[in-house]
Design a protein around this motif. Structure first.
Motif, PDB file in Angstrom:
ATOM      1  N   TYR A  40       0.793  -1.023  -0.174  1.00 32.72           N
ATOM      2  CA  TYR A  40       0.197  -0.125   0.227  1.00 32.72           C
ATOM      3  C   TYR A  40       1.170   0.966  -0.352  1.00 32.72           C
ATOM      4  O   TYR A  40       0.465   2.056  -0.372  1.00 32.72           O
ATOM      5  N   LYS A  41       2.061   0.922   0.879  1.00 35.25           N
ATOM      6  CA  LYS A  41       2.846   2.109   0.937  1.00 35.25           C
ATOM      7  C   LYS A  41       4.026   2.618   0.024  1.00 35.25           C
ATOM      8  O   LYS A  41       3.785   3.663  -1.254  1.00 35.25           O
ATOM      9  N   ALA A  42       4.060   1.629  -1.024  1.00 33.29           N
ATOM     10  CA  ALA A  42       4.617   1.264  -2.242  1.00 33.29           C
ATOM     11  C   ALA A  42       4.009   1.962  -2.976  1.00 33.29           C
ATOM     12  O   ALA A  42       4.021   2.663  -4.571  1.00 33.29           O
ATOM     13  N   LEU A  43       2.269   1.626  -3.339  1.00 37.54           N
ATOM     14  CA  LEU A  43       1.458   1.725  -3.978  1.00 37.54           C
ATOM     15  C   LEU A  43       1.507   3.673  -3.894  1.00 37.54           C
ATOM     16  O   LEU A  43       1.300   4.511  -5.067  1.00 37.54           O
ATOM     17  N   ALA A  44       1.010   3.697  -3.226  1.00 37.38           N
ATOM     18  CA  ALA A  44       0.699   5.742  -2.674  1.00 37.38           C
ATOM     19  C   ALA A  44       1.912   6.418  -3.305  1.00 37.38           C
ATOM     20  O   ALA A  44       1.082   7.718  -3.568  1.00 37.38           O
ATOM     21  N   GLY A  45       3.559   5.539  -3.047  1.00 40.44           N
ATOM     22  CA  GLY A  45       3.964   6.911  -3.746  1.00 40.44           C
ATOM     23  C   GLY A  45       4.335   6.294  -5.422  1.00 40.44           C
ATOM     24  O   GLY A  45       5.367   7.136  -5.967  1.00 40.44           O
ATOM     25  N   ARG A  46       3.434   5.949  -5.775  1.00 42.69           N
ATOM     26  CA  ARG A  46       3.878   5.536  -7.952  1.00 42.69           C
ATOM     27  C   ARG A  46       3.893   7.017  -7.989  1.00 42.69           C
ATOM     28  O   ARG A  46       4.551   6.952  -8.930  1.00 42.69           O
ATOM     29  N   VAL A  48       3.798   9.621  -7.551  1.00 39.31           N
ATOM     30  CA  VAL A  48       5.336  11.643  -7.472  1.00 39.31           C
ATOM     31  C   VAL A  48       6.591  10.691  -8.026  1.00 39.31           C
ATOM     32  O   VAL A  48       7.409  10.616  -8.643  1.00 39.31           O
ATOM     33  N   VAL A  49       7.150   8.840  -7.614  1.00 39.38           N
ATOM     34  CA  VAL A  49       7.955   8.099  -8.496  1.00 39.38           C
ATOM     35  C   VAL A  49       7.444   8.420 -10.409  1.00 39.38           C
ATOM     36  O   VAL A  49       8.912   8.835 -10.763  1.00 39.38           O
ATOM     37  N   ASP A  50       6.787   8.122 -10.604  1.00 36.88           N
ATOM     38  CA  ASP A  50       6.494   8.445 -12.411  1.00 36.88           C
ATOM     39  C   ASP A  50       6.710   9.390 -12.773  1.00 36.88           C
ATOM     40  O   ASP A  50       7.048   9.631 -13.834  1.00 36.88           O
ATOM     41  N   GLU A  69      16.142   4.202 -13.119  1.00 34.58           N
ATOM     42  CA  GLU A  69      18.195   4.052 -12.943  1.00 34.58           C
ATOM     43  C   GLU A  69      18.867   4.765 -12.120  1.00 34.58           C
ATOM     44  O   GLU A  69      19.392   4.880 -11.308  1.00 34.58           O
ATOM     45  N   VAL A  70      18.737   6.193 -12.318  1.00 32.47           N
ATOM     46  CA  VAL A  70      19.172   7.670 -12.349  1.00 32.47           C
ATOM     47  C   VAL A  70      18.164   8.062 -10.705  1.00 32.47           C
ATOM     48  O   VAL A  70      19.322   8.202  -9.533  1.00 32.47           O
ATOM     49  N   LEU A  71      16.906   8.078 -10.517  1.00 32.59           N
ATOM     50  CA  LEU A  71      16.289   7.440  -9.304  1.00 32.59           C
ATOM     51  C   LEU A  71      16.955   6.643  -8.625  1.00 32.59           C
ATOM     52  O   LEU A  71      17.107   6.865  -7.232  1.00 32.59           O
ATOM     53  N   VAL A  72      17.047   5.621  -8.595  1.00 34.85           N
ATOM     54  CA  VAL A  72      17.822   4.381  -7.881  1.00 34.85           C
ATOM     55  C   VAL A  72      18.949   4.647  -7.414  1.00 34.85           C
ATOM     56  O   VAL A  72      19.838   4.313  -6.025  1.00 34.85           O
ATOM     57  N   ASP A  73      20.195   5.101  -8.469  1.00 40.51           N
ATOM     58  CA  ASP A  73      20.951   5.301  -7.663  1.00 40.51           C
ATOM     59  C   ASP A  73      21.272   6.733  -6.969  1.00 40.51           C
ATOM     60  O   ASP A  73      22.103   6.169  -6.168  1.00 40.51           O
ATOM     61  N   LEU A  82      13.856   6.590  -1.433  1.00 42.23           N
ATOM     62  CA  LEU A  82      13.781   6.898  -3.410  1.00 42.23           C
ATOM     63  C   LEU A  82      12.590   7.978  -3.177  1.00 42.23           C
ATOM     64  O   LEU A  82      12.207   8.670  -4.128  1.00 42.23           O
ATOM     65  N   ARG A  83      11.091   7.657  -2.674  1.00 39.82           N
ATOM     66  CA  ARG A  83       9.886   8.625  -2.809  1.00 39.82           C
ATOM     67  C   ARG A  83      10.455  10.459  -2.321  1.00 39.82           C
ATOM     68  O   ARG A  83       9.808  10.987  -2.838  1.00 39.82           O
ATOM     69  N   LEU A  84      11.833  10.132  -1.737  1.00 45.57           N
ATOM     70  CA  LEU A  84      12.385  11.208  -0.780  1.00 45.57           C
ATOM     71  C   LEU A  84      12.247  11.873  -2.201  1.00 45.57           C
ATOM     72  O   LEU A  84      12.352  13.354  -2.334  1.00 45.57           O
ATOM     73  N   VAL A  85      13.361  11.224  -2.392  1.00 44.36           N
ATOM     74  CA  VAL A  85      14.220  11.935  -3.879  1.00 44.36           C
ATOM     75  C   VAL A  85      13.216  11.897  -5.036  1.00 44.36           C
ATOM     76  O   VAL A  85      12.935  13.059  -5.625  1.00 44.36           O
ATOM     77  N   ALA A  86      11.983  11.338  -5.811  1.00 44.96           N
ATOM     78  CA  ALA A  86      11.383  11.531  -6.476  1.00 44.96           C
ATOM     79  C   ALA A  86      10.389  13.191  -5.877  1.00 44.96           C
ATOM     80  O   ALA A  86      10.141  13.728  -7.044  1.00 44.96           O
ATOM     81  N   GLU A  87      10.613  13.389  -4.803  1.00 42.12           N
ATOM     82  CA  GLU A  87       9.545  14.009  -4.306  1.00 42.12           C
ATOM     83  C   GLU A  87      10.195  15.618  -4.458  1.00 42.12           C
ATOM     84  O   GLU A  87       9.331  16.649  -5.136  1.00 42.12           O
TER      85      GLU A  87
END
Length: 117
Positions: A40-46, A48-50, A69-73, A82-87
């Motif tokens: 659920y948490k992963a889905l909620a962050g999806r 913003v990652v996209d 790969e840039v986000l993960v790296d 990851l979600r915070l980086v995406a935000e």
């Protein structure tokens, strides 16, 4: 009399089996609840990652996989979720604040991935 003892013994064994099965079921239910919460948490962050992937694609990543790969790296190298980086990427696209160490690592990751292409 022997039959009565056998019946009691059988009753105790059945009760013990029932307790073992119930304990196993409780453990499995708890594991499924934890997994459900994580999903659920992963889905909620999806979303913003996209969105962040789209920003990175526009900023020089060649495709969705490269942006991922840039986000993960960046996430791994800065020890930031990851979600915070995406935000921060999304906020940065709207002239919002991006932590300097995240911005520097994003530039480095984009450069590294562009060089690999």
């Amino acid at each position: 009399m022997l039959r009565a003892y056998q019946a009691i013994d059988m009753s105790h064994r059945l009760a013990a089996d029932h307790r073992r099965h119930a304990d196993r079921a409780r453990t499995e239910i708890e594991a499924l609840r934890r997994e459900n919460a994580q999903l659920y948490k992963a889905l909620a962050g999806r979303p913003v990652v996209d969105q962040a992937r789209g920003v990175l694609m526009a900023a020089g990543a060649h495709g969705a996989q490269d942006a991922w790969e840039v986000l993960v790296d960046t996430s791994q190298r800065t020890n930031t979720r990851l979600r915070l980086v995406a935000e921060m990427v999304v906020a940065g696209a709207a002239d919002g604040p991006v932590a300097p160490h995240i911005a520097a690592q994003l530039r480095e990751s984009l450069t590294r991935h562009a060089a690999e292409r």
